[in-house]
Motif scaffolding. Structure first.
Motif, short mmCIF file in Angstrom:
data_model
loop_
_atom_site.label_atom_id
_atom_site.label_comp_id
_atom_site.label_asym_id
_atom_site.label_seq_id
_atom_site.Cartn_x
_atom_site.Cartn_y
_atom_site.Cartn_z
N GLU A 92 -5.05 -10.64 -9.75
CA GLU A 92 -6.62 -10.29 -9.51
C GLU A 92 -6.19 -8.73 -9.34
OE1 GLU A 92 -9.75 -10.52 -5.84
OE2 GLU A 92 -8.00 -11.58 -5.76
N VAL A 93 -7.19 -7.83 -10.03
CA VAL A 93 -7.16 -6.51 -10.12
C VAL A 93 -8.43 -5.72 -9.07
CG1 VAL A 93 -7.50 -4.34 -11.63
CG2 VAL A 93 -5.81 -6.31 -12.17
N LEU A 94 -8.43 -4.89 -8.61
CA LEU A 94 -9.34 -4.09 -7.78
C LEU A 94 -9.37 -2.58 -8.24
CD1 LEU A 94 -11.73 -4.08 -5.59
CD2 LEU A 94 -9.79 -3.63 -3.84
N LEU A 95 -10.53 -2.22 -8.59
CA LEU A 95 -10.30 -0.76 -9.11
C LEU A 95 -11.20 0.09 -8.12
CD1 LEU A 95 -11.27 -0.78 -12.72
CD2 LEU A 95 -8.92 -0.59 -11.64
N ALA A 153 -10.26 5.99 -8.42
CA ALA A 153 -9.39 6.84 -7.75
C ALA A 153 -7.87 6.26 -7.47
CB ALA A 153 -9.83 7.32 -6.34
N ALA A 154 -8.05 4.71 -7.36
CA ALA A 154 -6.87 3.99 -7.11
C ALA A 154 -7.05 2.50 -7.56
CB ALA A 154 -6.48 4.10 -5.67
N ALA A 155 -6.06 1.71 -7.53
CA ALA A 155 -6.42 0.25 -7.97
C ALA A 155 -5.36 -0.42 -7.08
CB ALA A 155 -6.08 0.22 -9.55
N ALA A 156 -5.85 -1.83 -7.17
CA ALA A 156 -4.64 -2.69 -6.52
C ALA A 156 -4.64 -3.84 -7.44
CB ALA A 156 -5.24 -2.98 -5.02
N VAL A 157 -3.42 -4.55 -7.23
CA VAL A 157 -3.34 -5.89 -8.36
C VAL A 157 -2.61 -6.93 -7.10
CG1 VAL A 157 -1.03 -5.07 -9.05
CG2 VAL A 157 -2.16 -6.92 -10.09
N THR A 165 3.64 -10.97 -12.48
CA THR A 165 2.16 -11.30 -12.27
C THR A 165 1.52 -9.70 -12.16
OG1 THR A 165 2.58 -13.20 -10.99
CG2 THR A 165 0.41 -12.22 -10.54
N ALA A 166 2.08 -8.77 -11.57
CA ALA A 166 1.59 -7.47 -11.41
C ALA A 166 1.43 -6.89 -12.83
CB ALA A 166 2.58 -6.59 -10.55
N ALA A 167 2.10 -7.17 -13.77
CA ALA A 167 1.74 -6.80 -15.17
C ALA A 167 0.60 -6.78 -15.58
CB ALA A 167 3.12 -7.22 -16.06
N ALA A 168 0.02 -7.91 -15.04
CA ALA A 168 -1.43 -8.30 -15.65
C ALA A 168 -2.49 -7.20 -15.40
CB ALA A 168 -2.12 -9.54 -14.97
N ALA A 169 -2.06 -6.37 -14.65
CA ALA A 169 -2.99 -5.22 -14.35
C ALA A 169 -2.87 -4.09 -15.53
CB ALA A 169 -2.43 -4.51 -12.88
N LEU A 170 -2.08 -4.03 -16.35
CA LEU A 170 -1.70 -2.95 -16.99
C LEU A 170 -2.94 -2.78 -18.14
CD1 LEU A 170 0.32 -0.76 -17.51
CD2 LEU A 170 1.35 -2.06 -19.37
N ALA A 171 -3.39 -4.07 -18.51
CA ALA A 171 -4.29 -4.00 -19.58
C ALA A 171 -5.93 -3.66 -19.11
CB ALA A 171 -4.35 -5.20 -20.50
N ARG A 172 -5.81 -3.73 -17.80
CA ARG A 172 -7.32 -3.51 -17.17
C ARG A 172 -7.35 -2.38 -16.31
NH1 ARG A 172 -7.95 -8.88 -13.82
NH2 ARG A 172 -10.04 -7.79 -13.35
N LEU A 173 -6.22 -1.43 -16.39
CA LEU A 173 -6.29 -0.06 -15.79
C LEU A 173 -6.81 0.94 -16.77
CD1 LEU A 173 -2.90 -0.04 -13.73
CD2 LEU A 173 -5.16 -0.40 -12.92
#
Length: 457
Positions: free
Chosen positions: A49-52, A61-65, A79-87
């Protein structure tokens, strides 16, 4: 392909890696508007899950995964690597209160997720880049990511561009990067000194002849790596079906594993004496192809009855292992995409291993759990030795009946190997895309071995 962290220059935005149990502490780090945004978005730190998080102007300004809970983390790697394509585009700095193992996995996953195989088609890299993280051994993570990228690139390359000569070129490129030496045996010298390797590869076309690649580097306790380099496996005269042949570009996956591991060992400048042996062949069909029923003499001496030309991997490894045993190999480890039986037993993710070294047998699973690179010990079951003894020759390369195929293959190899020996029967392929693990070539078991080497050499 990328296997390096970006330079932040002090301008990286924070990427928080958050577990559900760590969510309350994460929320306290945020200023009131950002905290209200996260709560309003119902961010629960679920797996992937990704939060911008916006600033006052609305810009990110920041993000969380999220990593998910303990059960989710046990069931899903990187699992954290899922964020890379969505940042959004830019440099991001991993910021977390994770334990060192989770933090290292997150950082490694990000690098592996950034890798692209673009030799044959455009494959745009993610716009987001990850800065060198704090609290982990970033240089080691980069070296491991580069090793895994090499394994994947070699396996993903089709056989038209990854024949025995191309595999030799890849080995030479790795060696040249770190001052290692390479010797190659081919032609008449191969036929004389490595008759099993020659027999398996002699039916290949012009420019694709068999060879034995021998790389050496470093000084210290000895480690010998032996990798099956069957660049394409038709099955020989026991021809595979079309469905079974479809993935046989990956049958040099053992060679890819030992080259990726060797590259990482050399990049980390580990204090050991490394030798890498790769029998590189193509198991092709033509007039000179070896036949079912042929009895071949091995380098070590024992004769082998060929009851299936599609059980060729153990033949080429046998000659290479015999060469290793003639010197002072220290610990010898072979990697091979050897048996379908291993896949039936444990599936594509797990690397079954065989060893009589009890220290290694304890250390390897412990390291595997630490670095999230699963392995499972299987037995050198002595009563099955009779299954590989056909009577007409010393050994049988393909016992009838189909039982215990992974074990009988490992027992066959052990007949030729040095005393301190381990064998990993890897798949070398990820059949389903997952974070940091796209569908295609994949390493297995080698990161676990790397982690436990200092304690077992």
């Amino acid at each position: 392909m990328t296997a390096r962290f970006a330079e932040s220059g002090g301008g990286a935005r924070p990427l928080h890696v958050v577990t559900p149990e760590g969510l309350p502490a994460f929320l306290t780090l945020l200023d009131p508007p950002a905290r209200a945004f996260a709560e309003g978005a119902e961010f629960a730190a679920g797996p992937g899950e990704v939060l911008l998080l916006p600033d006052a102007s609305g810009a990110v300004a920041a993000a969380a995964v999220g990593l998910g809970g303990a059960e989710a983390r046990a069931r899903r790697r990187f699992t954290a690597a899922a964020a890379l394509a969505r940042l959004p585009e830019g440099v991001w700095q991993i910021a977390s209160g994770l334990d060192p193992e989770d933090a290292a996995e997150a950082a490694l996953g990000m690098l592996m997720a950034a890798r692209r195989f673009d030799r044959y088609a455009d494959a745009a890299a993610p716009k987001a880049r990850i800065a060198r993280p704090e609290g982990v051994d970033a240089a080691r993570i980069e070296a491991v990511a580069a090793g895994e990228a090499l394994i994947r690139d070699l396996i993903d390359t089709p056989a038209m561009d990854m024949g025995p000569a191309d595999l030799e070129a890849a080995a030479r490129a790795v060696a040249e990067g770190f001052g290692a030496t390479v010797e190659v045996t081919s032609g008449a010298a191969l036929e004389e000194g490595f008759p099993l390797i020659h027999a398996v590869g002699m039916a290949a076309g012009p420019g694709r002849g068999p060879r034995l690649i021998d790389m050496a580097w470093g000084d210290g306790p000895a480690l010998t790596l032996v990798g099956k380099g069957v660049c394409f496996d038709t099955g020989g005269l026991n021809l595979k079906s079309g469905a079974s042949m479809g993935l046989m570009k990956k049958d040099m996956g053992g060679a890819a594993h030992v080259l990726g591991l060797a590259r990482t060992i050399m990049a980390l400048e580990l204090p050991l004496k490394l030798r890498v042996l790769i029998p590189a062949v193509e198991n092709a069909v033509s007039g000179p192809a070896f036949r079912p029923g042929d009895i071949l003499r091995s380098r070590k001496g024992p004769s082998v009855e060929v009851n299936n030309t599609d059980a060729e991997g153990r033949l080429v490894l046998a000659d290479a292992l015999a060469l290793a045993a003639e010197g002072e190999p220290g610990l010898t480890v072979s990697f091979a995409t050897l048996t379908g039986a291993a896949r039936v037993a444990v599936g594509p993710d797990i690397a079954p291993f065989f060893t009589g070294e009890e220290g290694l047998a304890r250390a390897l699973p412990e390291a595997a759990a630490k670095v999230r690179d699963p392995v499972w010990r299987m037995p050198f079951h002595e009563p099955y030795e009779t299954l590989i003894e056909p009577g007409i020759a010393d050994l049988d390369n393909a016992p009838k009946g189909g039982f215990a195929g992974a074990i009988t293959a490992a027992l066959f190899l052990r007949r030729f190997a040095p005393p301190r020996y381990a064998h990993l029967d890897v798949y070398g392929w990820n059949p389903t895309a997952a974070p940091a693990r796209p569908k295609g070539g994949a390493g297995s078991g080698w990161r676990a071995l790397l982690d436990c080497l200092p304690g077992v050499l």
